[in-house]
Design a protein around this motif. Structure first.
Motif, short mmCIF file in Angstrom:
data_model
loop_
_atom_site.label_atom_id
_atom_site.label_comp_id
_atom_site.label_asym_id
_atom_site.label_seq_id
_atom_site.Cartn_x
_atom_site.Cartn_y
_atom_site.Cartn_z
N MET A 69 49.45 58.18 33.27
CA MET A 69 50.26 58.82 32.94
C MET A 69 49.63 60.11 33.49
N GLN A 70 48.09 59.45 32.99
CA GLN A 70 47.32 61.34 33.07
C GLN A 70 47.49 61.99 34.26
N ILE A 102 56.82 54.16 40.84
CA ILE A 102 55.45 54.26 40.11
C ILE A 102 56.00 55.71 39.58
N LEU A 103 56.22 56.58 39.67
CA LEU A 103 56.36 58.05 39.02
C LEU A 103 56.89 58.24 38.13
N TYR A 104 58.25 57.26 38.15
CA TYR A 104 59.16 57.08 36.70
C TYR A 104 57.86 56.17 35.51
N THR A 105 57.36 54.91 36.08
CA THR A 105 56.43 54.24 35.22
C THR A 105 55.33 55.14 34.54
N GLY A 106 54.25 56.33 35.63
CA GLY A 106 53.96 56.87 34.83
C GLY A 106 54.39 57.60 33.83
N THR A 107 55.16 58.55 34.12
CA THR A 107 56.19 59.11 33.18
C THR A 107 56.81 58.86 31.98
N THR A 108 57.17 57.82 31.62
CA THR A 108 56.88 57.02 30.85
C THR A 108 56.30 55.94 29.84
N GLY A 109 54.99 54.95 30.63
CA GLY A 109 54.18 55.10 30.02
C GLY A 109 54.29 53.17 29.88
N SER A 110 55.96 52.70 30.46
CA SER A 110 56.83 51.33 30.76
C SER A 110 57.48 51.76 31.69
N ALA A 111 58.12 50.18 31.46
CA ALA A 111 59.09 50.02 32.42
C ALA A 111 60.70 49.50 31.99
N ASN A 112 61.02 49.38 32.42
CA ASN A 112 62.60 49.48 31.31
C ASN A 112 63.65 48.63 33.26
N PRO A 113 64.28 47.47 31.90
CA PRO A 113 64.64 46.59 33.26
C PRO A 113 66.15 47.19 34.26
N THR A 137 63.53 50.49 39.94
CA THR A 137 63.64 49.83 38.80
C THR A 137 62.58 48.61 39.29
N PHE A 138 62.53 48.23 40.02
CA PHE A 138 61.80 46.51 40.30
C PHE A 138 60.05 47.08 40.46
N THR A 139 60.42 48.28 41.68
CA THR A 139 58.43 48.46 41.36
C THR A 139 58.21 49.02 40.33
N SER A 140 58.95 50.17 39.40
CA SER A 140 58.79 50.36 38.37
C SER A 140 58.09 49.33 37.39
N MET A 141 58.95 48.19 36.89
CA MET A 141 58.39 47.02 36.68
C MET A 141 57.50 46.62 36.97
N LEU A 142 57.01 45.97 38.30
CA LEU A 142 56.29 45.21 39.35
C LEU A 142 55.08 46.29 38.99
N THR A 143 55.21 47.41 39.13
CA THR A 143 53.74 48.08 38.13
C THR A 143 52.82 47.82 36.82
N ALA A 144 54.29 48.27 36.37
CA ALA A 144 53.98 47.73 34.61
C ALA A 144 53.80 46.52 34.73
N ILE A 145 54.18 45.06 35.20
CA ILE A 145 53.06 43.91 34.95
C ILE A 145 52.59 44.15 35.80
N LEU A 146 51.91 44.61 36.82
CA LEU A 146 50.57 44.30 37.10
C LEU A 146 49.52 45.48 36.34
N SER A 147 50.19 46.12 35.83
CA SER A 147 48.68 46.95 35.37
C SER A 147 48.48 46.78 33.94
N ALA A 148 49.80 46.85 33.29
CA ALA A 148 49.61 45.93 31.88
C ALA A 148 49.07 44.52 31.28
N ARG A 149 50.01 43.67 31.75
CA ARG A 149 49.36 42.10 31.93
C ARG A 149 49.12 40.93 32.30
N MET A 150 48.46 42.15 34.40
CA MET A 150 47.82 41.25 34.73
C MET A 150 46.11 41.83 34.67
N GLY A 151 45.85 43.65 34.51
CA GLY A 151 44.90 44.59 34.58
C GLY A 151 44.74 44.73 35.67
#
Length: 318
Positions: A151-152, A226-237, A73-87
């Motif tokens: 996701m691709q 990482i794969l969880y984030t790629g599966t959903t395109g998002s991160a849930n806490p 969950t933590f790494t999924s959220m970290l992945t989402a924040i770095l990608s979606a918010r920080m580019g």
């Protein structure tokens, strides 16, 4: 000549899995026996397979890692924040997330080894702490808008109709199988799990082996995140919380087949898909969602009992 009883035991779970498929297929052939249903089963549970593979590494050494779901969950959220918010590019995010998972494993190992606290307590506490960190950095919100390229290469691209995430899980299973079966580290893990004092007497650096097992588990949790984030395109806490019980059920159930009495990669893969097929079949028959907890909880209890019986019988025959 191979003992027929032993061979039946090795492949018993696989036979039962095929029987379950045949049963549900006979009851609902129009909805269960479809390639789209099986591709969904295989693709959607790749994350669970990887979490289970991560668990069996410290389990082989006699340790538990209850923090792996929160590492996910933590790494999924970290992945989402770095990608979606920080580019940050995905190619840079992946090593950062893997390093974060390794650090979690390092913390688990350090506290367990140097303070001589049981791994069950340590990893439960670290996992709870990680959950708090995840809620803090996400402000308890779901983070969406992850780069499409992730996701691709996880869920959108498919081979034979099955998402690439499934093949990543199979490659990792082959890697874990090779390490546990054919490397010195795998043998050291096994000796450590069977008896740490005996392991020390035979020259095994037990502390180093256990530390590496925790770090490997943390990194597998990061891969799953990482794969969880790629599966959903998002991160849930709270995304990974529900995976811990089925992962443990699959790990212990997997220890009853292929190599009975030992945690092993291919047994774990078969166990995951056996459990998921049962859940999927019951859902097709119209059972409610509470069946998930009944099925997974019951499977965990039965799997632990059977694996203990198998291990005890194996020890008596040595």
């Amino acid at each position: 000549m191979a003992n027929p009883g032993y061979q039946l035991e090795r492949f018993g779970l696989l036979i039962v899995w095929l029987a379950v498929i045949a049963l549900f297929g006979a009851m609902r052939p129009e909805s269960f026996l479809t390639w789209s249903n099986f591709s969904s089963i295989f693709g959607s549970e790749a994350v669970l397979v990887i979490v289970t593979l991560g668990l069996i590494i410290p389990l082989t050494a006699g340790d538990f890692d209850l923090s792996i779901a929160q590492t996910l969950t933590f790494t999924s959220m970290l992945t989402a924040i770095l990608s979606a918010r920080m580019g940050v590019p995905i190619g840079l995010i992946i090593p950062i997330a893997l390093a974060a998972g390794a650090v979690v494993g390092l913390i688990n190992g350090a506290i367990t080894l140097y303070f001589r606290v049981h791994s069950l307590i340590v990893t439960l506490g670290v996992g709870t702490f990680l959950h708090g960190v995840t809620l803090w950095i996400s402000d308890s919100q779901t983070i969406s808008g992850v780069a499409r390229v992730l996701m691709q290469y996880v869920i959108i691209q498919r081979l034979f109709g099955i998402p690439l995430s499934f093949y990543y899980a199979i490659v990792l299973a082959a890697l874990v199988w090779y390490v546990l079966s054919y490397t010195a580290f795998g043998q050291q893990l096994l000796f450590t799990g069977r008896g740490r004092e005996v392991g020390r007497l035979t020259g095994v650096a037990v502390g180093r082996v256990r530390m590496m097992a925790f770090m490997a588990s943390g990194m597998m949790g990061a891969v799953a995140g990482i794969l969880y984030t790629g599966t959903t395109g998002s991160a849930n806490p709270t995304s990974g919380t529900t995976l811990l019980l089925p992962a443990f059920a699959a790990a212990f159930l997997g220890a009853t087949c292929i190599k009975p009495g030992r945690f092993n990669a291919w047994g774990s893969v078969i166990a995951v898909y056996f459990l998921v097929t049962g859940i999927n079949g019951l859902s097709v028959l119209g059972f409610r969602t509470f069946v998930h907890d009944l099925f997974y909880g019951g499977a965990l209890v039965v799997a632990v009992m059977v694996s203990q019986l198998v291990s005890g019988r194996k020890e008596r025959t040595l």
